[in-house]
Design an enzyme around this catalytic site. Sequence first.
Site, mmCIF file in Angstrom:
data_model
loop_
_atom_site.group_PDB
_atom_site.id
_atom_site.type_symbol
_atom_site.label_atom_id
_atom_site.label_comp_id
_atom_site.label_asym_id
_atom_site.label_seq_id
_atom_site.Cartn_x
_atom_site.Cartn_y
_atom_site.Cartn_z
ATOM 1 N N ASP A 39 0.768 -1.237 0.029
ATOM 2 C CA ASP A 39 0.147 -0.044 -0.077
ATOM 3 C C ASP A 39 0.719 1.291 -0.114
ATOM 4 O OD1 ASP A 39 -2.654 0.951 -0.291
ATOM 5 O OD2 ASP A 39 -2.730 1.677 1.783
ATOM 6 N N ASP A 78 -3.923 -5.002 -4.912
ATOM 7 C CA ASP A 78 -3.243 -3.533 -5.213
ATOM 8 C C ASP A 78 -1.678 -4.043 -5.580
ATOM 9 O OD1 ASP A 78 -5.007 -1.658 -5.331
ATOM 10 O OD2 ASP A 78 -4.569 -0.864 -3.679
ATOM 11 N N ASP A 105 -11.924 2.524 5.795
ATOM 12 C CA ASP A 105 -10.964 2.581 4.807
ATOM 13 C C ASP A 105 -10.076 3.314 5.539
ATOM 14 O OD1 ASP A 105 -12.226 1.470 2.458
ATOM 15 O OD2 ASP A 105 -13.385 3.077 2.248
#
Length: 344
Positions: free
Chosen positions: A132, A170, A319
Amino acid sequence: MYRKDTRRGHGLAARGVRTGVALAGAALLLSACSSSGGDPEEKTSGRPPEQQPKSKDPYWVNPEGTAAKQVASYEKDGKKDEAELIRRIAEQPVSEWIVPENAEEQARGFTEAAEKADRDALLVLYNIPHRDCGQYSGGGAADGDAYRVFVDQVAKGIGDRRATVILEPDAVLHMVDNCTPEQFHEERYDLLKGAITKLKSLKNTKVYLDAGNAGWQNPDSLWEPLKRSGVEQADGFSVNVSNFQTTEASTEFGKKLSAKIGGKPFVIDTGRNGNGPYDKGKDPWCNPPGRALGETPTTKTDDPLVDAYLWVKRPGESDGTCRGGPKAGEWWPEYALGLARNAG
């Protein structure tokens, strides 16, 4: 061009999760939960969550999941309307995100509990090094060797039981947009390919490598990195994990990718995409207001390339610390209620 609203906080490293393991007959019912509404140790009461018909959705509904505990808390407080709204989440199968500290135990617990219910476990691995890009869910394994150990532990925990694994949300996309520094790319390709090989060596495990979301406007730049990551050895790929792109847009995006990688099928995260993406203000991907639950999980998609609609990001989990939310991955009952209400 890459849009920053395609990033999001999954919240594994920062989720502040307490993981409890309870013996249930021959199966371990493991519940990874964090709740800002109600006692996280409280057992469900009243009418327990029900499994969906196996013909419609083969995945396991965790009867001790966070949403189920929230239902029990609301029922205890006499908040029947709120309880019924959250029950719309509690009675759907959602992914279990494996925490690296006790990965083997969790994988065994979830898959044994699912097997006892004659269902498949739905798991997410989200522990790639440099995860991330240091954002809300930054972290991951310390290095490549630690990651390989993690994958080995998960595989040992799953064994021959039925499981579907969403692999590293991701991880590929962040190489393409250079959010992950180039010096780490070769190692990441090797780690993803190795994870697919290890998991696919198991008798009854399916693997879907994550491929970003339809907010990324150039899918042609993704297919080669997906191949280098081993997608051709996987069962397919996942799109829209933790995002809000519509199912229609996600299907179109997935089909463009599929055409470049041998017609591989894909799964779509529909947990929060009922009202589509939010395009106002800063960080529109982070706890956006006015969103809604999307299509309920099912393998009956009426599209041969779409293997399933899944709830990968668990609806109701934050989130990140934006728009008044708790830490990434923590349960936020007010947001969960909004998702359910807005779904109509």
